[in-house]
Design an enzyme around this catalytic site. Structure first.
Site, PDB file in Angstrom:
ATOM      1  N   ASP A  50      -5.979  -7.342   3.454  1.00 22.91           N
ATOM      2  CA  ASP A  50      -5.844  -7.594   2.248  1.00 22.91           C
ATOM      3  C   ASP A  50      -7.366  -6.276   1.959  1.00 22.91           C
ATOM      4  O   ASP A  50      -8.317  -7.468   1.928  1.00 22.91           O
ATOM      5  CB  ASP A  50      -4.963  -7.799   1.879  1.00 22.91           C
ATOM      6  CG  ASP A  50      -4.359  -8.074   0.634  1.00 22.91           C
ATOM      7  OD1 ASP A  50      -4.194  -6.586   0.075  1.00 22.91           O
ATOM      8  OD2 ASP A  50      -2.819  -8.278   0.277  1.00 22.91           O
TER       9      ASP A  50
HETATM   10  C1  BGC Z   1      -2.447  -6.396  -2.608  1.00 28.59           C
HETATM   11  C2  BGC Z   1      -1.719  -5.663  -1.251  1.00 28.59           C
HETATM   12  C3  BGC Z   1      -1.798  -3.834  -1.008  1.00 28.59           C
HETATM   13  C4  BGC Z   1      -3.008  -4.413  -1.996  1.00 28.59           C
HETATM   14  C5  BGC Z   1      -3.942  -2.517  -2.337  1.00 28.59           C
HETATM   15  C6  BGC Z   1      -3.222  -6.444  -2.605  1.00 28.59           C
HETATM   16  O1  BGC Z   1      -3.446  -7.414  -3.975  1.00 28.59           O
HETATM   17  O2  BGC Z   1      -1.322  -7.928  -1.380  1.00 28.59           O
HETATM   18  O3  BGC Z   1       0.066  -5.595  -1.299  1.00 28.59           O
HETATM   19  O4  BGC Z   1      -1.332  -3.305  -0.427  1.00 28.59           O
HETATM   20  O5  BGC Z   1      -3.519  -5.151  -2.731  1.00 28.59           O
HETATM   21  O6  BGC Z   1      -3.617  -2.660  -3.130  1.00 28.59           O
END
Ligand code: BGC
Length: 759
Positions: A229
């Site tokens: 993530d």
């Molecule tokens: C979120 C993800 C997301 C990623 C990219 C993170 O903060 O938890 O779900 O895909 O950011 O935006």
């Protein structure tokens, strides 16, 4: 063109390999031009494509794309084919916007309705979430665009989401928090899996070898790449060792350097780095095959978003007022009738191609009826009696009051959890004031997760849960209210009566770096079933404008082996006067099991469309896992001999038929007896019983002689029952004088005999 990935790896320098494993920018991987390795472009997910114009910058505003209904609404369709169709449309938009991998779907369990990101997740039930996710992934990937199944794993709250440790026992992990991932991985083979921010049992998911390597890659056979993530990596070398292939976002020069140094110093085996590179290159070259710069049909996708929203909204209550017919004057109340509330805050936020205005959509279907409008509540968190008075005035003068109530962004978003289940004070007062003067009051809700309704539910005629319904949702609401669409959505989550009823209540949201999943297997309906607690609306509930009967329930076999599966069939008849869709649910109840199990668990479902008077047979297949449970001591899924009830249901609280079948287990279980095993455990184990059985009779007799039996002895207890739950070694020790060898040596001997039978 087939690319020889091994040959590319052999030509890459150590620095290039390390760089490939970390993003080059917020949304792209590192290209290696001299070897023809392109960059891979990723974008959020999950209910639309959030493609920023410049993927190499951190700008947030994205290019226009269709905002489909968010996951709560989508899941309430219970329609795997529809998710597939949405997946294909999402892929077309990815191709048009040059996105190789869409960061979706999210399949974390809704452990508590308070989770700030629940609107991005499907369900409190792992079976339902897994089936739906597999449908979406299949749809997207069928067009050559990749997905990222997220957030792996046990990412169920926003409080301290980057650091908290979810403390979960193995069985709960396997039966509740992993199966949706497992199903999606095995069945739909996502190109990538995104690890979660949080820790699992003390270790960051981004470094968790057990999770990423042992379970995901080795046990489930995941062939794609594991991406972090955004910002979830703390120690790049440790994360590579754990099985995390790609770190995002980039650039992160120091991390790359750390990997290079770790290989040089021998701390990191270069083979591990090569394996991560191999997985990344596989995906990069798979994406390269997909045609780029396509176009998509904005109107058609808006229409699809409209259709999904109409199928996903759930009619929770209807005293017969809906569908609306022949009204002269409708008072439309609530500011979100003008400005639709159709998506949630955070990384999933889509810049929609257009937005259906709920009020205008009503107007277009209202015929000759007069529509009047009042805002009803302010956009901020202030209380304004004047707005309530104005709305009640309008409502009293109309035939029907239609209230559009949206949970405000400050109460629900990615990044923070909700602190209660309530609407705002103003909204509650508004509903009550309107309902007081207008018995024909209908409440339309826009929220991502359950809200409490005790304060007003009995005062209103109907409630439509429209969820965060996507850009076309405003039109879908009008369709349902006026009967152009017969509602068919059913809840993929339980609506509890109140905050303190929530299974996780006393363990939420944790503190001091840990959150204990103390309720174990018992989340959602599994908990309310076990406690026999009333709920506001049960899992699987949703009303229609027609009625369905369930008849002639049957199973393919009365006695069966779980490996062979079982087919459950039931005839569904539409006995009303409107065409409609019914969602048939099959739950399984194990009558008796070695370890405690939930009262019932969803193991199959089907959605069927029926014309008035039409009957169809619906067949639902149950597989091995429908009957098995994860045994933490055997460390595997097992079945046990015995009777199971097959519950054919219209919701978790509306069981239409129960059939009982007998399972003949083929699970060959190795012996788990040890020095601490109780007499009951010895007798329950098939080998233990053989080795120890005759001896047991002697112990029984000896105990009765020594201690006497039951109440007559004056002991006030059944001595044998008490003894059965004592370790064998302790019971023997008590009778040491009657034995020819020390008690523990004797147990060692018995254990040896039992284990020799395992060979
Ligand atoms: C979120 C993800 C997301 C990623 C990219 C993170 O903060 O938890 O779900 O895909 O950011 O935006």
């Amino acid at each position: 063109m087939t690319v020889d990935i091994q040959s590319i790896i052999s030509q890459l320098t150590l620095e290039e390999k390390a760089a490939l494993c970390t993003g080059a920018s917020p949304w792209t991987t590192t290209p290696v031009e001299r070897l023809g390795v392109p960059e891979l472009v990723m974008s959020d997910g999950p209910h639309g494509v959030r493609r920023v114009p410049d993927v190499h910058s951190i700008a947030f505003k994205s290019l226009p794309a269709t905002c489909f209904p968010t996951a709560s609404c989508l899941a309430s369709t219970w329609d795997v084919n529809l998710l597939h169709e949405m997946g294909e449309a999402l892929a077309e938009e990815c191709i048009a916007l040059n996105v190789d991998v869409l960061l979706c779907p999210g399949v974390n369990m809704k452990r508590s309705p308070l989770g700030g990101r629940n609107f991005e997740y499907y369900s409190e039930d792992p079976y339902l979430a897994g089936e739906l996710a597999a449908g979406l992934i299949h749809g997207i990937q069928s067009r050559g665009v990749g997905t990222s199944l997220k957030h792996f794993a046990v990412n169920n709250q926003e409080f301290q989401r980057l650091s908290i440790s979810a403390e979960v026992d193995e069985r709960t992990l396997r039966e509740i928090y992993l199966p949706a991932f497992e199903k999606a991985v095995k069945q739909a083979k996502p190109w990538t899996v995104m690890c979660a921010y949080n820790k699992l049992n003390g270790e960051y998911c981004s470094e968790n070898h057990y999770l990423l390597t042992d379970i995901l890659k080795n046990e489930w056979g995941f062939e794609g790449l594991v991406v972090s993530d955004w910002g979830a990596v703390h120690d790049r070398v440790a994360s590579l060792k754990g099985g995390l292939d790609l770190e995002m976002p980039g650039p992160q020069d120091r991390r790359v350097q750390a990997v290079v140094e770790a290989v040089r110093s021998g701390e990191l085996d270069e083979a591990l780095l090569d394996e991560a590179v191999r997985r990344i290159l596989n995906v990069v070259f798979k994406a390269k095959e997909t045609p780029k710069n396509g176009t998509f049909d904005i109107d058609a996708h808006h229409e699809l978003a409209h259709r999904i929203a109409a199928d996903g909204m759930v009619l929770l209550k209807n005293n017969g007022l809906l569908p609306l017919k022949g009204c002269q004057h409708i008072a439309v109340i609530g500011r979100t009738a003008e400005n639709a509330h159709f998506q949630g805050g955070g990384s999933s936020h889509i810049n929609p191609t257009r937005v259906a205005c709920p009020y205008k959509e009503l107007q277009s279907q209202a015929g000759d009826a007069e529509l009047t409008y009042a805002a009803g509540y302010p956009s901020d968190n202030t209380f304004c009696q004047d707005l309530i008075d104005e709305a009640a005035g309008l409502a009293g003068a109309a035939d029907v009051a239609l209230l559009y109530i949206a949970l405000p962004v400050y109460k629900e978003s990615e990044g923070y959890d909700r602190s209660d289940l309530d609407l705002t004070e103003q909204q509650i007062a508004l509903i009550k004031a309107v309902a007081r003067v207008q018995p024909n009051t209908i409440v339309v809700l826009n929220n991502g997760a359950p809200v409490a309704m005790n304060a007003w539910i009995d005062d209103v005629a109907a409630v439509l849960e429209a969820y965060m319904m996507g850009q076309a949702g405003g039109a879908a609401i009008a369709d349902i209210l006026f009967g152009r669409v017969n509602p068919s959505g059913k809840l993929a989550e339980t609506f509890p009566l109140k905050l303190t009823d929530i299974p996780a209540y006393i363990n939420w949201p944790g503190g001091a770096g840990k959150v204990h999943y103390g309720e174990g297997l018992f989340i959602g309906y599994r908990y309310y079933d076990a406690r026999e607690m009333p709920v506001l609306f049960p899992f699987g509930h949703g009303l229609s404008y027609t009625q369905f009967t369930y008849s002639s329930p049957r199973v393919s076999a009365k006695t069966f082996r779980a490996e062979d599966g079982l087919t459950v069939t039931v005839d569904i008849t539409n006995t009303g006067s409107l065409a409609g869709k019914e969602i048939v649910q099959v739950y399984v109840h194990d009558q008796k099991s070695g370890l405690v199990r939930p009262q019932k668990e969803l193991k199959g479902f089907a959605k069927v469309e029926l014309q008035p008077g039409e009957t169809r047979s619906v067949s639902i297949q149950l597989d091995f896992r429908a009957f098995a449970y994860y045994h933490p001591e055997y460390k595997r899924w097992i079945t046990e001999d015995g009777d199971f009830d097959i519950l054919i249901a219209a919701s978790a609280a509306d069981i239409r038929h129960t059939l009982t079948v007998t399972l003949e287990s083929t699970s060959r279980l190795h012996c788990i007896l040890d020095k601490e095993s109780t007499i009951r455990e010895w007798m329950a184990d098939p080998r233990g019983k053989v080795v120890f059985g005759t001896f047991y009779a002697q112990i029984e007799a000896q105990s009765l002689k020594t201690f006497g039996g039951g109440d007559e002895s004056g002991a006030g207890m059944d001595i044998l029952d008490m003894m059965n739950d004592m370790p064998l070694v302790s019971v023997l020790a008590l009778q040491q004088r009657a034995l020819t060898m020390p008690a523990d040596e004797m147990v060692d001997g018995l254990l040896m005999q039992v284990h020799s039978m395992d060979q």
